[in-house]
Write a protein that holds these residues in place. Structure first.
Motif, PDB file in Angstrom:
ATOM      1  N   LYS A 104      32.344  47.673  45.066  1.00 49.25           N
ATOM      2  CA  LYS A 104      33.694  47.330  45.497  1.00 49.25           C
ATOM      3  C   LYS A 104      33.697  46.429  46.720  1.00 49.25           C
ATOM      4  O   LYS A 104      34.588  45.585  46.897  1.00 49.25           O
ATOM      5  CB  LYS A 104      34.484  48.605  45.795  1.00 49.25           C
ATOM      6  CG  LYS A 104      35.934  48.368  46.184  1.00 49.25           C
ATOM      7  CD  LYS A 104      36.661  49.679  46.438  1.00 49.25           C
ATOM      8  CE  LYS A 104      38.101  49.422  46.856  1.00 49.25           C
ATOM      9  NZ  LYS A 104      38.830  50.692  47.123  1.00 49.25           N
ATOM     10  N   VAL A 155      32.103  43.875  47.371  1.00 46.89           N
ATOM     11  CA  VAL A 155      31.892  42.445  47.104  1.00 46.89           C
ATOM     12  C   VAL A 155      33.204  41.743  46.752  1.00 46.89           C
ATOM     13  O   VAL A 155      33.638  40.810  47.435  1.00 46.89           O
ATOM     14  CB  VAL A 155      30.868  42.248  45.973  1.00 46.89           C
ATOM     15  CG1 VAL A 155      30.628  40.761  45.736  1.00 46.89           C
ATOM     16  CG2 VAL A 155      29.548  42.934  46.311  1.00 46.89           C
ATOM     17  N   TYR A 156      33.862  42.154  45.672  1.00 47.71           N
ATOM     18  CA  TYR A 156      35.095  41.507  45.208  1.00 47.71           C
ATOM     19  C   TYR A 156      36.286  42.458  45.130  1.00 47.71           C
ATOM     20  O   TYR A 156      37.357  42.066  44.688  1.00 47.71           O
ATOM     21  CB  TYR A 156      34.881  40.903  43.810  1.00 47.71           C
ATOM     22  CG  TYR A 156      33.800  39.873  43.731  1.00 47.71           C
ATOM     23  CD1 TYR A 156      33.894  38.655  44.407  1.00 47.71           C
ATOM     24  CD2 TYR A 156      32.652  40.105  42.956  1.00 47.71           C
ATOM     25  CE1 TYR A 156      32.887  37.708  44.321  1.00 47.71           C
ATOM     26  CE2 TYR A 156      31.648  39.151  42.855  1.00 47.71           C
ATOM     27  CZ  TYR A 156      31.768  37.959  43.541  1.00 47.71           C
ATOM     28  OH  TYR A 156      30.779  37.018  43.458  1.00 47.71           O
ATOM     29  N   GLY A 157      36.081  43.719  45.521  1.00 51.16           N
ATOM     30  CA  GLY A 157      37.155  44.694  45.420  1.00 51.16           C
ATOM     31  C   GLY A 157      37.284  45.338  44.059  1.00 51.16           C
ATOM     32  O   GLY A 157      38.274  46.024  43.779  1.00 51.16           O
ATOM     33  N   THR A 158      36.290  45.137  43.174  1.00 51.24           N
ATOM     34  CA  THR A 158      36.338  45.716  41.825  1.00 51.24           C
ATOM     35  C   THR A 158      36.234  47.232  41.897  1.00 51.24           C
ATOM     36  O   THR A 158      35.330  47.772  42.552  1.00 51.24           O
ATOM     37  CB  THR A 158      35.195  45.162  40.965  1.00 51.24           C
ATOM     38  OG1 THR A 158      35.220  43.728  41.013  1.00 51.24           O
ATOM     39  CG2 THR A 158      35.326  45.617  39.523  1.00 51.24           C
ATOM     40  N   ARG A 177      32.231  45.446  33.658  1.00 51.10           N
ATOM     41  CA  ARG A 177      33.529  44.776  33.485  1.00 51.10           C
ATOM     42  C   ARG A 177      33.912  44.644  32.016  1.00 51.10           C
ATOM     43  O   ARG A 177      33.036  44.507  31.185  1.00 51.10           O
ATOM     44  CB  ARG A 177      33.478  43.369  34.086  1.00 51.10           C
ATOM     45  CG  ARG A 177      33.402  43.314  35.601  1.00 51.10           C
ATOM     46  CD  ARG A 177      33.529  41.868  36.042  1.00 51.10           C
ATOM     47  NE  ARG A 177      33.578  41.753  37.489  1.00 51.10           N
ATOM     48  CZ  ARG A 177      34.064  40.692  38.134  1.00 51.10           C
ATOM     49  NH1 ARG A 177      34.543  39.670  37.441  1.00 51.10           N
ATOM     50  NH2 ARG A 177      34.072  40.650  39.449  1.00 51.10           N
ATOM     51  N   ASP A 178      35.238  44.585  31.674  1.00 54.59           N
ATOM     52  CA  ASP A 178      36.360  44.735  32.564  1.00 54.59           C
ATOM     53  C   ASP A 178      37.062  46.026  32.197  1.00 54.59           C
ATOM     54  O   ASP A 178      36.415  46.942  31.685  1.00 54.59           O
ATOM     55  CB  ASP A 178      37.281  43.523  32.482  1.00 54.59           C
ATOM     56  CG  ASP A 178      37.860  43.256  31.078  1.00 54.59           C
ATOM     57  OD1 ASP A 178      37.609  44.080  30.155  1.00 54.59           O
ATOM     58  OD2 ASP A 178      38.540  42.248  30.874  1.00 54.59           O
ATOM     59  N   GLN A 196      32.437  35.147  33.907  1.00 56.18           N
ATOM     60  CA  GLN A 196      32.394  36.403  34.651  1.00 56.18           C
ATOM     61  C   GLN A 196      30.988  36.998  34.726  1.00 56.18           C
ATOM     62  O   GLN A 196      30.791  38.056  35.331  1.00 56.18           O
ATOM     63  CB  GLN A 196      33.358  37.417  34.028  1.00 56.18           C
ATOM     64  CG  GLN A 196      34.818  37.020  34.192  1.00 56.18           C
ATOM     65  CD  GLN A 196      35.758  38.190  34.036  1.00 56.18           C
ATOM     66  OE1 GLN A 196      35.453  39.316  34.433  1.00 56.18           O
ATOM     67  NE2 GLN A 196      36.924  37.940  33.453  1.00 56.18           N
ATOM     68  N   PRO A 213      29.906  36.784  38.703  1.00 57.39           N
ATOM     69  CA  PRO A 213      30.473  37.832  39.558  1.00 57.39           C
ATOM     70  C   PRO A 213      30.069  39.239  39.146  1.00 57.39           C
ATOM     71  O   PRO A 213      29.870  40.107  40.006  1.00 57.39           O
ATOM     72  CB  PRO A 213      31.984  37.612  39.439  1.00 57.39           C
ATOM     73  CG  PRO A 213      32.182  36.750  38.249  1.00 57.39           C
ATOM     74  CD  PRO A 213      30.952  35.925  38.114  1.00 57.39           C
ATOM     75  N   SER A 214      29.924  39.467  37.844  1.00 68.93           N
ATOM     76  CA  SER A 214      29.436  40.778  37.407  1.00 68.93           C
ATOM     77  C   SER A 214      28.028  41.028  37.929  1.00 68.93           C
ATOM     78  O   SER A 214      27.715  42.123  38.422  1.00 68.93           O
ATOM     79  CB  SER A 214      29.448  40.872  35.880  1.00 68.93           C
ATOM     80  OG  SER A 214      28.863  42.082  35.444  1.00 68.93           O
ATOM     81  N   GLU A 246      28.109  41.533  41.952  1.00 62.93           N
ATOM     82  CA  GLU A 246      28.640  42.811  42.422  1.00 62.93           C
ATOM     83  C   GLU A 246      27.788  43.995  41.948  1.00 62.93           C
ATOM     84  O   GLU A 246      27.617  44.975  42.683  1.00 62.93           O
ATOM     85  CB  GLU A 246      30.093  42.984  41.990  1.00 62.93           C
ATOM     86  CG  GLU A 246      30.315  43.185  40.503  1.00 62.93           C
ATOM     87  CD  GLU A 246      31.794  43.226  40.122  1.00 62.93           C
ATOM     88  OE1 GLU A 246      32.644  42.975  41.005  1.00 62.93           O
ATOM     89  OE2 GLU A 246      32.095  43.494  38.935  1.00 62.93           O
TER      90      GLU A 246
END
Length: 437
Positions: free
Chosen positions: A357, A359-362, A399-400, A412, A415-416, A419
């Motif tokens: 979380k 990294v990008y808030g995921t 994701r996602d 994606q 970013p996957s 993170e």
């Protein structure tokens, strides 16, 4: 009225299914499956009565719709893919029952096309694109040659159709022997392309950071990592050649049905009635026996041989998609008492989710598998804990949360990978503290 609509839907779908089966047998191997006009619909039950009704609907129409995500637990939606000829009928059934829904993907084929259009444009391995099975196997060879001091390749097993399944051993040059061992696997379900892509991204990042990043250097000097980027060789290859949304293996079963769900084929608690099917055409078919699938028999024998030769496995992670979850035992039952290590499982899993979380808030949800998602027997996460003896055994759903589902766009992957690598580092830092304080 409700029952009549459901019956009409089932009967018309059943007749069409028979025609399609006969036709598919005639043209098998000649034409790739297309999903023009197919929709994925998110169904959101509002109460226990609607949830129970949806479970009946899922069983009644299991051969007419493709369930991407079940709705077994409170607050959990049901995602289904529906062919154009059934969409109006299904929506009418849901409207009559007053169950909310909305279309998430209007045309599945359009997403399939975007995933493959840029593949194969470079001689260099591009970590931001999806790759065929042969390209992934070549990556294993090239990657081990690129980092010979810390990476070596090995053959795990051979698939039903005769494909070699290769993996890498990733380990630092420091530390003392014997090291504790960690197992990661990707691609057990063929259509979950983001899994092998993310696993390879993590491997690349660890190799690049060895000797540079103190945490990565320390964990690689402390642990031996055995990693399989793409376990379901035949199924994954089939998603490229014939059917992008194929899930199972390609082993031959009874009649015209093909394939077994490899993540229902592990020997621990195999054959339970939860989350798996005895019907060979089902997407969650458990197989005729435990370990009936070459890739499961071969991989579990490989791991048990290592264990018997003195390798102490302390972690087992099976990377899947989708839903953004970090799950631990038990999978086979929501009613079974949780393992004695369950508190520790939760602590380490939270380190993973917090690291991701940051990294990008995921957001990832953490919890016991059957109590957080749904119960399923014969799964890897339970086998890794109970049989292999890896205290920290997990399944990761990448994701996602449903916007793209199994068809996550290639943009994606990066970013996957970034993170999830951050999450893995946080998780491994916890492992380092416990085993090498």
């Amino acid at each position: 009225m409700k029952r009549c609509l459901l019956d009409q839907f089932s009967q018309s779908a059943g007749k069409m299914k028979s025609i399609l089966v006969a036709f598919s047998l005639f043209v098998a191997g000649c034409l790739a499956v297309r999903y023009d006009g197919y929709e994925t619909i998110r169904i959101e039950p509002q109460n226990h009565e609607q949830r129970t009704w949806l479970q009946i609907l899922e069983l009644s129409l299991k051969d007419k719709i493709d369930v991407w995500q079940s709705s077994a637990l409170e607050g959990h939606p049901m995602d289904v893919m529906v062919a154009p000829r059934f969409q109006a009928e299904l929506k009418e059934i849901l409207d009559v029952q007053q169950v909310p829904y909305h279309v998430m993907i209007k045309d599945v084929q359009s997403l399939v096309d975007t995933q493959t259009k840029d593949v194969g444009t470079s001689n260099d391995f591009d970590y931001t694109q999806y790759h065929t099975y042969d390209e992934i196997q070549q990556w294993v060879v090239d990657f081990s040659a690129q980092y010979p001091s810390i990476v070596s390749m090995y053959k795990l097993t051979t698939s039903f159709e005769g494909r070699d399944v290769h993996g890498i051993k990733l380990t630092g040059t420091g530390g003392t022997q014997p090291k504790k061992a960690i197992w990661w696997q990707g691609g057990i379900h063929a259509r979950e392309w983001i899994s092998p892509a993310t696993v390879m991204w993590i491997c690349k990042s660890m190799a690049e950071d060895y000797g540079v990043d103190p945490t990565v250097t320390a964990v690689m000097d402390a642990f031996d990592f055995y990693i399989i980027p793409s376990l379901n060789a035949d199924g994954y290859e089939y998603t490229w050649s014939n059917d992008r949304l194929w899930r199972k293996t390609r082993s031959k079963t009874s009649g015209f049905c093909v394939g077994t769900d490899p993540n229902r084929n592990y020997a621990y608690e195999w054959g339970g009635m939860r989350g798996c099917q005895y019907f060979p055409c089902s997407e969650t078919y458990r197989g005729p026996t435990a370990n009936s699938e070459n890739i499961i028999k071969g991989s579990t024998e490989f791991l048990m041989n290592l264990k018997q030769s003195g390798h102490d496995f302390v972690s087992f992670i099976d990377f899947h998609s989708y839903s953004q979850l970090f799950l631990y035992p038990w999978s086979y039952s929501a009613r079974a008492s949780l393992p004695a290590d369950s508190t520790d499982h939760g602590v380490a899993a939270t380190k993973f989710s917090d690291g991701l979380k940051a990294v990008y808030g995921t957001e990832y949800t953490v919890g016991p598998s059957a109590r957080t998602l749904y119960a399923a027997s014969g799964c890897s996460v339970d086998w890794g804990y109970a049989t292999l003896g890896a205290k920290y055994s997990y399944v990761v759903e990448l994701r996602d949360t449903g916007r793209y589902g199994f068809l996550l766009p290639a943009n994606q992957i990066e970013p996957s990978g970034i993170e999830t690598y951050a999450a893995v580092k946080a998780y491994l830092g916890h492992m380092l503290e416990e085993y090498y304080p």
